[in-house]
Write a protein that holds these residues in place. Structure first.
Motif, short mmCIF file in Angstrom:
data_model
loop_
_atom_site.label_atom_id
_atom_site.label_comp_id
_atom_site.label_asym_id
_atom_site.label_seq_id
_atom_site.Cartn_x
_atom_site.Cartn_y
_atom_site.Cartn_z
N ILE A 137 35.86 31.92 43.66
CA ILE A 137 35.13 32.91 42.87
C ILE A 137 35.85 34.26 42.91
N TYR A 138 36.26 34.67 44.12
CA TYR A 138 36.91 35.97 44.27
C TYR A 138 38.30 36.00 43.64
N LEU A 139 39.00 34.88 43.68
CA LEU A 139 40.37 34.87 43.19
C LEU A 139 40.47 34.68 41.68
N PHE A 140 39.54 33.91 41.11
CA PHE A 140 39.73 33.49 39.72
C PHE A 140 38.58 33.84 38.77
N ASP A 141 37.48 34.36 39.26
CA ASP A 141 36.32 34.56 38.38
C ASP A 141 36.04 36.02 38.04
N ASN A 142 37.01 36.90 38.27
CA ASN A 142 36.88 38.31 37.90
C ASN A 142 35.60 38.93 38.46
N VAL A 143 35.37 38.68 39.74
CA VAL A 143 34.14 39.16 40.36
C VAL A 143 34.22 40.64 40.72
N ILE A 144 35.42 41.21 40.79
CA ILE A 144 35.58 42.62 41.13
C ILE A 144 35.80 43.41 39.84
N VAL A 145 34.87 44.31 39.56
CA VAL A 145 34.92 45.12 38.35
C VAL A 145 34.94 46.59 38.75
N ASP A 146 35.99 47.31 38.32
CA ASP A 146 36.13 48.73 38.65
C ASP A 146 36.06 48.99 40.15
N ASP B 29 33.41 51.34 47.97
CA ASP B 29 33.43 50.96 46.55
C ASP B 29 33.29 49.45 46.38
N LEU B 30 34.00 48.68 47.24
CA LEU B 30 33.99 47.23 47.11
C LEU B 30 32.59 46.67 47.33
N PHE B 31 31.92 47.18 48.35
CA PHE B 31 30.58 46.69 48.69
C PHE B 31 29.51 47.68 48.27
N ALA B 32 29.66 48.21 47.08
CA ALA B 32 28.74 49.25 46.59
C ALA B 32 27.30 48.75 46.57
N VAL B 33 27.10 47.46 46.34
CA VAL B 33 25.73 46.92 46.30
C VAL B 33 25.01 47.16 47.61
N TYR B 34 25.71 46.95 48.74
CA TYR B 34 25.08 47.19 50.04
C TYR B 34 24.63 48.64 50.18
N PHE B 35 25.49 49.56 49.78
CA PHE B 35 25.18 50.98 49.99
C PHE B 35 24.15 51.48 48.98
#
Length: 508
Positions: free
Chosen positions: A207-216, A328-334
């Motif tokens: 998921i992390y490598l191929f599904d474009n899970v990281i946006v901005d 930024d990467l784990f913005a959901v947590y914060f």
């Protein structure tokens, strides 16, 4: 027929196949096939092979240990290509032909398991010997009676309640009668859970490598979807299984440190799912296990002490240097922090529904005033707390049944726990903890795992040399009464075959 089946099982080729099924090679091969299916959409072929393996093991293997593998791993073969979950929203499993296919497989498997119970006499009787039977019977009744007498009762409540009862307890009852448990069972189960966690972790990596899970620069939790579940499901199951790494690290005399490190890697995977409940409960387990293995006498004690200190130091340095990146990467947590994400209102809705039908509840399919509106295929909206769920869906009868059940589980635990019983307890506690804020146990496959660990935790409390001999002694008496030759007389019954792990286990 029984004697013919046992005679066939003693043929040289059959003994080699049974050895494979009893060894760790079988779960390893099954894990690889599950991964291939999840990547390629080959569920039809995979579940056909699963059915063949289950039928073979149920008929010819006297020990039902091989059947633990599909119980733990089968669901993870569902592919992204065919998942009914958005954003993929495939109609594959809604297709009439596919549903008939899986229905036929299910009927075949159920018939095979019933056949085993009828043809082969059982050494144990759940209804007479189980320490958990009262709670299990009460919970089964609560599930079946969910919503009865409620004005808006729907007939869908009955089959769903039956599904819940079966997923919670059917494998407990089945394995209670058919599974041999000895000093090596815990290690075998531990390795299987590590493999299962490996499947989930590799799928998460995809998921992390191929599904474009990281946006901005931030992880988009909405696209953290596996073929078999959303981000909270992935985090929950990975969080339930990763403690097995600590158990294997404790048990291995050599290379245990690899599994110790792997536990931290898998915990990192839990955090990557952005499931706050899973990360919280898993974090507590991680810290407790790390401290315990730093104190308890084991082959990894020295390594654990050094690694723990190094991990804490490296974590502090990494956060100090890359804090902006992590934030930024784990913005959901914060952003969400300790926000309840609407759970308080859902719980209040559950209490209100309970008051509408306090005895047997409003049933599982009564709509929630406030819900997450998650598309869960056959599953209705849930209350994200196991106590509220039982109270609202099954009423005071359901809640009392569940309280009786967990009290019986607690009293069945050894007063002086072994490494194995601690392992089983941690898995159960992890499932319970995550189900206080999510609804894992009300999805079929986590409940099936719960069912197995109920049995393992209870039977571990019976450990002792007589327990290991009991199945052979009982079967020997039965075979003598039937006029069949015993293993000592060169007959086909009660033969003992050594598995790859060096266990001595009876075969058909």
């Amino acid at each position: 027929m029984k004697q013919k089946i046992r005679a066939i099982a003693q043929l040289p080729a059959m003994r080699r196949i049974l050895w494979f099924f009893d060894s760790l090679w079988f779960p390893a091969a099954y894990a690889v096939l599950a991964l291939i299916s999840s990547f390629t959409g080959m569920e039809i072929a995979f579940y056909a092979l699963t059915a063949v393996a289950v039928v073979f093991a149920a008929v010819f293997s006297r020990d039902s240990k091989p059947l633990l593998t599909p119980v733990f791993m089968a669901v993870y073969a569902v592919s992204w290509k065919h998942t009914p979950q958005p954003p993929f929203s495939s109609d594959f499993f809604y297709n009439g032909g596919v549903q008939i296919y899986f229905l036929c497989l299910g009927v075949l498997l159920v018939a095979c398991l019933i056949f085993r119970f009828i043809v082969f006499p059982q050494d144990r009787n759940f209804f007479k010997e189980s320490k958990l039977r009262v709670g299990i019977i009460l919970m089964t009744l609560a599930f079946l009676l969910n919503g009865v007498f409620f004005g808006n009762y729907t007939v869908k409540n009955l089959p769903f309640g039956l599904l819940m009862a079966l997923s919670f307890f059917i494998f407990y009852i089945y394995f209670y009668n058919t599974l041999y448990i000895d000093k090596n069972t815990g290690t075998f189960v531990g390795y299987m859970l590590v493999m299962t966690a490996g499947i989930i972790f590799i799928q998460l990596g995809k998921i992390y490598l191929f599904d474009n899970v990281i946006v901005d620069g931030s992880v988009n939790k909405d696209v953290l979807i596996a073929g078999w579940g959303m981000s909270n499901n992935v985090g929950g199951m990975l969080g339930m299984f990763f403690p097995a790494c600590f158990f294997i690290a404790y048990k291995r005399k050599k290379l245990g440190w690899i599994f110790y490190v792997l536990a931290f890697v898998l915990f990192g995977g839990v955090c990557l799912t952005l499931s706050r409940t899973s990360a919280l409960v898993s974090g507590i387990i991680l810290i407790a296990a790390a401290i315990y293995l730093s104190i308890a006498k084991s082959p990894v004690r020295k390594f654990a002490r050094i690694f723990n200190i190094a991990a804490v130091a490296a974590g502090i340095i990494f956060l100090a240097v890359f804090w902006d990146f992590v934030r930024d990467l784990f913005a959901v947590y914060f952003e969400r922090g300790f926000d309840d994400s609407g759970r308080f209102e859902i719980w209040a809705n559950g209490i209100r529904n309970f008051l509408r039908a306090p005895v047997f509840g409003v049933g599982f399919y009564e709509p929630l005033e406030e819900s997450y509106n998650i598309e869960n295929w056959i599953f209705p909206d849930m209350y994200h707390n196991i106590f509220i769920q039982m109270l609202a869906s099954c009423g005071i009868f359901g809640l009392l049944a569940y309280l009786v059940h967990i009290l019986q589980v607690a009293f069945a635990v050894k007063k002086r726990p072994t490494a194995e019983s601690l392992f089983y307890i941690i898995i159960l506690v992890g499932m319970f903890g995550m189900s206080l804020l999510d609804n894992h146990l009300f999805h079929v496959f986590p409940a099936m795992v719960y069912s197995v660990f109920l049995l393992l935790s209870e039977r571990e409390g019976e450990s002792g040399p007589l327990l290991l001999l009991r199945p052979l002694l009982v079967r020997h008496k039965k075979e003598v009464a039937e006029g069949a030759p015993s293993a000592a007389e060169g007959g086909t019954c009660g033969a003992v075959n050594k598995s790859a792990e060096g266990n001595e286990e009876p075969h058909a």
